[in-house]
Design a protein around this motif. Structure first.
Motif, mmCIF file in Angstrom:
data_model
loop_
_atom_site.group_PDB
_atom_site.id
_atom_site.type_symbol
_atom_site.label_atom_id
_atom_site.label_comp_id
_atom_site.label_asym_id
_atom_site.label_seq_id
_atom_site.Cartn_x
_atom_site.Cartn_y
_atom_site.Cartn_z
ATOM 1 N N HIS A 213 46.175 40.691 47.904
ATOM 2 C CA HIS A 213 44.745 40.720 48.171
ATOM 3 C C HIS A 213 43.925 41.305 47.021
ATOM 4 N N GLN A 214 44.409 42.359 46.379
ATOM 5 C CA GLN A 214 43.638 42.900 45.255
ATOM 6 C C GLN A 214 43.428 41.848 44.170
ATOM 7 N N GLU A 215 44.488 41.104 43.845
ATOM 8 C CA GLU A 215 44.378 40.076 42.818
ATOM 9 C C GLU A 215 43.433 38.957 43.250
ATOM 10 N N THR A 216 43.465 38.602 44.544
ATOM 11 C CA THR A 216 42.636 37.507 45.026
ATOM 12 C C THR A 216 41.161 37.885 45.023
ATOM 13 N N VAL A 217 40.833 39.113 45.426
ATOM 14 C CA VAL A 217 39.444 39.555 45.395
ATOM 15 C C VAL A 217 38.957 39.672 43.949
ATOM 16 N N THR A 218 39.839 40.097 43.041
ATOM 17 C CA THR A 218 39.479 40.125 41.625
ATOM 18 C C THR A 218 39.153 38.723 41.134
ATOM 19 N N MET A 219 39.949 37.734 41.551
ATOM 20 C CA MET A 219 39.659 36.342 41.216
ATOM 21 C C MET A 219 38.269 35.954 41.727
ATOM 22 N N ALA A 220 37.946 36.306 42.979
ATOM 23 C CA ALA A 220 36.632 35.981 43.539
ATOM 24 C C ALA A 220 35.514 36.609 42.714
ATOM 25 N N ALA A 221 35.719 37.849 42.263
ATOM 26 C CA ALA A 221 34.707 38.522 41.449
ATOM 27 C C ALA A 221 34.469 37.777 40.140
ATOM 28 N N PHE A 222 35.527 37.257 39.536
ATOM 29 C CA PHE A 222 35.391 36.494 38.294
ATOM 30 C C PHE A 222 34.651 35.179 38.552
ATOM 31 N N LEU A 223 35.012 34.467 39.623
ATOM 32 C CA LEU A 223 34.348 33.203 39.912
ATOM 33 C C LEU A 223 32.861 33.426 40.182
ATOM 34 N N HIS A 224 32.544 34.521 40.856
ATOM 35 C CA HIS A 224 31.145 34.834 41.144
ATOM 36 C C HIS A 224 30.393 35.169 39.862
ATOM 37 N N ALA A 225 31.019 35.913 38.962
ATOM 38 C CA ALA A 225 30.348 36.344 37.733
ATOM 39 C C ALA A 225 30.191 35.219 36.722
ATOM 40 N N PHE A 226 31.080 34.220 36.770
ATOM 41 C CA PHE A 226 31.060 33.097 35.829
ATOM 42 C C PHE A 226 30.907 31.789 36.618
#
Length: 421
Positions: free
Chosen positions: A321-334
């Protein structure tokens, strides 16, 4: 491909982990690597040449004298190996200009290495090192990160700070590093995050019973990019979402996201037989690991085709889950992001994907305002592929290199000798 036998690669990587990382024998670097070794994901301020790597190791071991790296698994193919594991260390001496904190740091790492004979020639590495980024003052937050007093408190803070705010510092505080989530639900959420502008999360109801909780929410925003084979309209849309969370004490140990797909399809006007926004044309044999990953990248990650998830992801598949939420943060930022496959390493049912992630920094990331800068970094993801479907997923980004390109991380990787804010 360089000439390396499997025994040479196996022996080389295991000697590297044991002698250099766990025995701290920096003198073995020159024995185990070629002189013109290339590190494609260097630490900020690190020279890519061999002596630069040795200097970073010496400083790291001096700061974290109890450092160790535990490898959970290895994937081998030809001259390549991918290692998945965790490192541990207590900061007992100054590091990168910051005073010793005495804090134990645990972080997950994934490294891909190529060999020539029994020597390492190049490396790619990623890690979801949220606690290290917090310690260095890079993973910031708009408000002080609160330590939850109870599971109910952790659920409330998660819904407020993580789900709606992409607060990775709060994620590190609230969610266990080994927490898992339902991969299919996570991917639907990633598709939604990638498709909507002005994304918002409204919590309608939270029910907590012991170490279990259910959060009923609405995820809304402006339909700005293709989703579920449907072209964007620019209209405001909203989708019902139910989160199921489990925990131990005040830490969350699992999260499952369940979107109302029938309602999502109705809102979008999506249909299973709707024209594709992007044709899938991967090469290979349908069902094998390479074919499945190419389809996954093209249809799900880049195309945000929710209907493809059931075909490519097995029921009960999990991610971290930590890795998946980090992925979401990247998609949101870019928001204009795109993944491009660079290399795939297969070892039985385990498959590793080395990809380039590119986009423009248009929204806050790790507490830092958008820079408007176009940037590229690498991701290394590891999957299990069985019977043509993904059943286990680990994501990973080279966060350090990306933050350096955005001028968020100090170019030389050093702070001025005072504690990070």
């Amino acid at each position: 491909m360089s000439e390396s036998s499997r025994p040479e690669v196996v022996n080389g990587i295991r000697r590297w982990v044991q002698e250099v990382f766990n025995e701290h024998r920096v003198d073995q670097v020159q024995t185990l690597k070629v002189a013109d070794y290339v590190d494609w994901n260097p630490y900020p301020g690190q020279d890519v040449a061999l002596h630069g790597f040795k200097n970073v190791l010496e400083e790291f071991f001096a700061s974290f004298p109890d450092f160790r790296y535990d490898v959970d698994e290895e994937l081998f193919e030809g001259d390549s190996v991918v290692c998945v594991g965790k490192w541990y260390g207590t900061m007992q001496n100054d590091f990168m200009g910051l005073p010793a904190s005495g804090e134990l740091i645990t972080a997950r790492r994934t490294d891909a290495v190529r060999f020539h004979g029994d020597k390492m020639t190049e490396r790619w590495g990623v890690g979801n090192e949220l606690r290290m980024l917090r310690f260095l003052g890079v993973a910031r937050t708009d408000a002080e990160v609160e330590a939850a007093d109870s599971f109910e408190d952790a659920v409330r803070l998660y819904a407020d700070r993580v789900l709606g705010g992409f607060d990775l510092a709060a994620l590190d505080e609230l969610v266990d590093v080994d927490a898992v989530s339902d991969a299919a639900g996570s991917l639907v959420h990633l598709c939604v995050v990638g498709a909507l502008d002005d994304l918002s999360v409204t919590v309608r109801e939270t029910v907590v019973e012991g170490g279990s909780a259910r959060v009923h929410a609405t995820v809304g925003g402006r339909f700005a990019r293709a989703l579920w084979r449907t072209e964007p309209t620019g209209a405001e849309v909203a989708f019902p979402l139910t989160l199921t969370l489990e925990g131990e004490g005040a830490r969350i140990t699992s999260v499952s996201a369940d979107y109302d797909l029938a309602e999502m399809a109705r809102v979008l006007g999506a249909a299973a037989d709707a024209p594709r926004t992007q044709e899938t044309t991967p090469t290979g044999t349908p069902g094998d690991g390479r074919f499945v990953l190419r389809a996954f990248v093209q249809e799900v990650l880049n195309g945000r085709d929710v209907s493809a998830i059931a075909r490519l992801v097995a029921p009960g598949a999990t991610d971290l889950h930590q890795e998946t939420v980090t992925m979401a943060a990247f998609l949101h930022a870019f928001p204009d992001y795109r993944f491009n496959i660079e290399r795939v390493v297969t070892d039985g049912s385990r498959v590793s994907l080395l990809a380039a992630f590119a986009g423009t920094h248009r929204r806050p990331l790790l507490g830092h305002e958008a820079t408007g800068t176009g940037a590229i970094t690498r991701s290394i993801d590891v999957f299990t592929v069985e019977e043509g479907r993904l059943s286990e997923i680990i994501y990973g980004f080279d966060i350090y290199s990306l933050l350096t390109r955005l001028d968020i991380f100090p170019e030389k990787g050093r702070y001025p000798g005072t504690a990070a804010n």
